[in-house]
Every structure is written in structure tokens, then in C-alpha cells.
Motif scaffolding. Structure first.
Motif, PDB file in Angstrom:
ATOM      1  N   MET A  60      46.836  49.281  53.094  1.00 24.78           N
ATOM      2  CA  MET A  60      47.258  50.627  53.275  1.00 24.78           C
ATOM      3  C   MET A  60      46.562  51.480  52.378  1.00 24.78           C
ATOM      4  O   MET A  60      46.038  51.008  51.430  1.00 24.78           O
ATOM      5  N   PRO A  61      46.336  52.693  52.543  1.00 23.96           N
ATOM      6  CA  PRO A  61      45.710  53.604  51.694  1.00 23.96           C
ATOM      7  C   PRO A  61      46.239  53.913  50.516  1.00 23.96           C
ATOM      8  O   PRO A  61      47.435  53.708  50.253  1.00 23.96           O
ATOM      9  N   VAL A  62      45.297  54.135  49.551  1.00 19.48           N
ATOM     10  CA  VAL A  62      46.160  54.249  48.065  1.00 19.48           C
ATOM     11  C   VAL A  62      45.605  55.230  47.318  1.00 19.48           C
ATOM     12  O   VAL A  62      44.539  55.781  47.374  1.00 19.48           O
ATOM     13  N   THR A  63      46.578  55.977  46.703  1.00 22.06           N
ATOM     14  CA  THR A  63      46.295  57.107  46.073  1.00 22.06           C
ATOM     15  C   THR A  63      45.877  57.102  44.616  1.00 22.06           C
ATOM     16  O   THR A  63      46.661  55.964  43.832  1.00 22.06           O
ATOM     17  N   LEU A  64      44.965  57.468  43.990  1.00 19.45           N
ATOM     18  CA  LEU A  64      44.488  57.262  42.758  1.00 19.45           C
ATOM     19  C   LEU A  64      44.955  58.249  41.996  1.00 19.45           C
ATOM     20  O   LEU A  64      44.879  59.497  42.312  1.00 19.45           O
ATOM     21  N   ILE A  65      45.448  57.885  40.757  1.00 22.46           N
ATOM     22  CA  ILE A  65      46.210  58.869  39.737  1.00 22.46           C
ATOM     23  C   ILE A  65      45.522  58.253  38.236  1.00 22.46           C
ATOM     24  O   ILE A  65      45.647  56.701  38.002  1.00 22.46           O
ATOM     25  N   ALA A  66      45.267  59.279  37.283  1.00 19.85           N
ATOM     26  CA  ALA A  66      44.876  59.048  36.034  1.00 19.85           C
ATOM     27  C   ALA A  66      45.824  58.985  34.960  1.00 19.85           C
ATOM     28  O   ALA A  66      46.500  60.096  35.032  1.00 19.85           O
ATOM     29  N   THR A  67      46.055  57.968  34.137  1.00 21.15           N
ATOM     30  CA  THR A  67      46.878  58.138  33.083  1.00 21.15           C
ATOM     31  C   THR A  67      46.285  59.103  32.120  1.00 21.15           C
ATOM     32  O   THR A  67      46.937  59.731  31.328  1.00 21.15           O
ATOM     33  N   HIS A  68      45.142  59.224  32.010  1.00 21.77           N
ATOM     34  CA  HIS A  68      44.348  60.035  31.104  1.00 21.77           C
ATOM     35  C   HIS A  68      42.995  60.043  31.556  1.00 21.77           C
ATOM     36  O   HIS A  68      42.461  59.244  32.255  1.00 21.77           O
TER      37      HIS A  68
END
Length: 205
Positions: A60-68
């Protein structure tokens, strides 16, 4: 699960995967899946084809999130995504650590919840390592993901110690309320899970 010259990804539990890059002290990425959505926390330093790799794993599509926003967490693979979630306080680090990113930056809010379908991941602002460092908590699973805010070896503070202490005290209230057992750090090599005791100790420096 998956291995090439740039990254090794292994399964942590039924719907969670951990990957290590090979350039900056086992820099870590975390793939977190629910029934209807998936997120990737961090993108390593240089992992070509990362978007396809993780989307092939979860189908499935994956959303990218940065911890920092640091180059070993927001490296070249971020350019494969059309958008990335970051804490707005880390905009100061974008020119030097995401210099080629042309996509949309979306801003996390403290207490925001990513509902992945049967699995919720909550955002907890924990500045100290950077102005916009964030910890992510899976309350139902009783664990979280701390980036470099806590648990990546030495205490890595690039703001000031009082900010880190305040984040520790704030996070401890959350840990105690929801019985969080441990945190997966931003540089995880298999035996360095961050514990509530260590987080608490930072708050009494």
C-alpha cells in the motif's frame, strides 16, 4: 525480510518493521502498518529506491514522516516522496539537511494522531536533540519511536540541556499514563531500546 547494499529491513512484530542504513551508526527507519494505512518514520542517509522497497513490503502507499530533520534521517530518499511530515520547528535544518527536496512539507501538531486503521500513532513533541524532534507513540502496543530525542547512544542535544530536560519530564508523564514499556531509537542496533528509567533520568539531570 529485505536486504541490499544500502539497507537491511527486518520484522519487529506482525505489522512493524525496522531497517538500518549503513552510513551513520546504523541509522534507523521504521515501517508501521495498520489495516488501511502505513507510515515510514525517517528515510536514512542514502537508500535509493526506498519508497518502492517499503511499499512492496506493506502492499500500500506509505506516508513519510521525519522524527527530526538531520541528514541521517532525512537523506536523499526523501526526494522520492511528494510530501513529508515534519515539525515546523525543524524548518531551520531543512536547507542543510534536505537541500534538494521539492515536495510538499506538512507540519505535525503535538497530540496529532495518525489513524492507520485499527492502529493509532500519536505525535508527542520532544525538542532537545533538534528544535523539532518528535516522539511517536503506539499506546495500544505500549511502545514508541523516539528518533534521536532519546536512546540513540549518547545524549545528543543540539539545542540546550534545559529543553531536553523539559521534554523528558513531559514524555515521562505520557509514558506513565499509558504504560509505555520502551522506545525504539533513531539508531537501533538490536540491544539499545530506550527505557522509561533512562528517559526519567534525563529529566533529573
Amino acid at each position: 525480510m529485505f536486504k541490499n547494499d544500502d539497507v537491511e529491513i527486518r520484522q519487529l512484530d506482525e505489522h512493524t518493521w525496522h531497517g538500518n542504513g549503513h552510513q551513520v551508526y546504523n541509522e534507523s527507519i521504521y515501517l508501521i502498518k495498520g489495516a488501511t494505512g502505513a507510515i515510514l518514520l525517517d528515510a536514512g542517509t542514502h537508500i535509493p529506491g526506498l519508497k518502492k522497497i517499503v511499499e512492496d513490503i506493506v502492499k500500500m502507499p506509505v506516508t513519510l514522516i521525519a522524527t527530526h530533520v538531520h541528514g541521517d534521517h532525512t537523506g536523499s530518499a526523501v526526494n522520492e516522496w511528494e510530501e513529508i511530515w515534519i515539525n515546523a520547528a525543524d524548518e531551520v535544518n531543512v536547507p542543510s539537511n534536505m537541500p534538494n527536496y521539492k515536495g510538499k512539507k506538512r507540519y505535525l501538531t503535538d497530540g496529532q494522531v495518525f489513524d492507520l486503521g485499527g492502529r493509532q500513532i500519536e505525535v508527542v513533541f520532544t525538542p532537545g536533540h533538534t528544535p523539532g524532534s518528535v516522539t511517536f507513540i503506539d499506546k495500544a502496543a505500549h511502545y514508541g519511536f523516539s528518533g534521536d530525542a532519546f536512546g540513540s547512544g549518547n545524549l545528543l542535544v543540539f539545542t540546550d540541556l534545559s529543553t531536553e530536560v523539559a521534554s523528558s519530564q513531559r514524555l515521562m508523564k505520557f509514558i506513565e499514563k499509558y504504560d509505555i514499556k520502551y522506545l525504539y531509537p533513531g539508531h537501533y542496533w538490536g540491544n539499545n531500546l530506550e527505557t522509561p528509567e533512562r528517559v526519567k533520568n534525563v529529566g533529573i539531570i
